[in-house]
Design an enzyme around this catalytic site. Structure first.
Site, short mmCIF file in Angstrom:
data_model
loop_
_atom_site.label_atom_id
_atom_site.label_comp_id
_atom_site.label_asym_id
_atom_site.label_seq_id
_atom_site.Cartn_x
_atom_site.Cartn_y
_atom_site.Cartn_z
N LYS A 192 0.84 -1.21 0.00
CA LYS A 192 0.00 0.00 0.00
C LYS A 192 0.87 1.25 0.00
O LYS A 192 0.37 2.36 -0.04
CB LYS A 192 -0.87 0.03 1.27
CG LYS A 192 -2.03 -0.93 1.27
CD LYS A 192 -3.11 -0.63 2.33
CE LYS A 192 -2.78 -0.63 3.72
NZ LYS A 192 -3.87 -0.66 4.68
N LYS A 222 2.53 2.20 2.55
CA LYS A 222 2.28 2.83 3.84
C LYS A 222 3.35 2.38 4.85
O LYS A 222 3.46 1.19 5.13
CB LYS A 222 0.88 2.42 4.33
CG LYS A 222 0.27 3.46 5.24
CD LYS A 222 -1.24 3.34 5.33
CE LYS A 222 -1.75 4.51 6.19
NZ LYS A 222 -3.19 4.53 6.32
N1 C2G Z 1 -10.39 6.63 10.05
C1 C2G Z 1 -11.37 7.51 10.52
N2 C2G Z 1 -10.99 8.71 11.03
C2 C2G Z 1 -9.68 9.05 11.10
C3 C2G Z 1 -8.69 8.17 10.64
C4 C2G Z 1 -9.06 6.94 10.11
O1 C2G Z 1 -12.57 7.21 10.47
N3 C2G Z 1 -9.35 10.27 11.62
C5 C2G Z 1 -10.83 5.35 9.50
C6 C2G Z 1 -10.48 5.18 8.03
O2 C2G Z 1 -11.46 5.79 7.21
C7 C2G Z 1 -10.51 3.65 7.90
C8 C2G Z 1 -10.06 3.18 9.30
O3 C2G Z 1 -10.18 4.30 10.18
O4 C2G Z 1 -11.83 3.20 7.65
C9 C2G Z 1 -8.64 2.69 9.31
O5 C2G Z 1 -7.84 3.74 8.81
P1 C2G Z 1 -6.30 3.39 8.43
O6 C2G Z 1 -5.70 2.66 9.55
O7 C2G Z 1 -5.67 4.63 7.90
O8 C2G Z 1 -6.53 2.32 7.27
P2 C2G Z 1 -6.12 2.45 5.75
O9 C2G Z 1 -4.65 2.63 5.66
O10 C2G Z 1 -7.03 3.43 5.16
O11 C2G Z 1 -6.38 0.96 5.20
O12 C2G Z 1 -8.30 -2.35 2.44
C10 C2G Z 1 -8.54 -1.15 3.16
C11 C2G Z 1 -7.26 -0.62 3.78
O13 C2G Z 1 -6.62 -1.62 4.55
C12 C2G Z 1 -7.57 0.58 4.65
#
Ligand code: C2G
Length: 153
Positions: free
Chosen positions: A45, A47
């Site tokens: 990703k 990340k």
């Molecule tokens: N999230 C949120 N508010 C934030 C930060 C994150 O609602 N301030 C939500 C994101 O929208 C997501 C979840 O928390 O639904 C997890 O966020 P991340 O850990 O950043 O996940 P991500 O890297 O977006 O990975 O296949 C999908 C991916 O694995 C998602």
């Protein structure tokens, strides 16, 4: 028959935004399956994470709202997981709006409001300020200022 909700995430430096979305998603059913991205999937990703997969998964496993934690190892596993866990609702924060609509034939797909003002990226920036190199630079600057002040005393 339990109504299963499924979501995925990295959950690095777990914060209230992560907790809010998981609690909001749990309201859509009574059994929440959370896929936590493995370190190798995060590399795919693009990340960079601070907390290793095992600990990120343990933290999510400790939440009241999370009923099952599974590793997320690929983009493609969602459809398989929906079938495997008999998922009724797949949900993500709205930063993913539309990205998983191809799952609509298999289950309800919801995108819920994110929590403003908090993100793992911001936390990493804040942590960066505390790193040793930065502190050494601040100390050097402070020594310079105090040597100048001494001259005027
Ligand atoms: N999230 C949120 N508010 C934030 C930060 C994150 O609602 N301030 C939500 C994101 O929208 C997501 C979840 O928390 O639904 C997890 O966020 P991340 O850990 O950043 O996940 P991500 O890297 O977006 O990975 O296949 C999908 C991916 O694995 C998602």
């Amino acid at each position: 028959m339990k109504r299963v909700v499924l979501t995925y995430g990295t959950f690095d430096l777990f914060h209230v935004g992560h907790l809010n979305i998981l609690n909001r998603l749990k309201q859509y059913g009574d059994y929440l399956v959370v896929g936590v991205s493995t370190d190798s999937f995060n590399e795919k990703k693009g990340k960079k994470t601070i907390i290793p997969f095992h600990d990120r998964a343990e933290i999510v496993r400790g939440l009241k709202c999370a009923d099952l934690v599974i590793p997320e190892e690929s983009w493609e596993q969602k459809k398989i997981d929906i079938e495997k866990y008999n998922v009724s609702v797949f949900g993500m924060g709205h930063d993913w709006e539309g990205r998983f609509d191809e799952l609509k034939p298999y289950c309800e797909v919801v995108y819920l409001p994110r929590t403003d003002g908090i993100s793992s990226t911001d936390l990493k920036k804040a942590l960066k300020v505390l790193d040793n190199k930065h502190i050494a630079e601040l100390k050097k600057a402070l020594d310079l200022i105090s040597s100048i002040v001494e001259k005027f005393e």
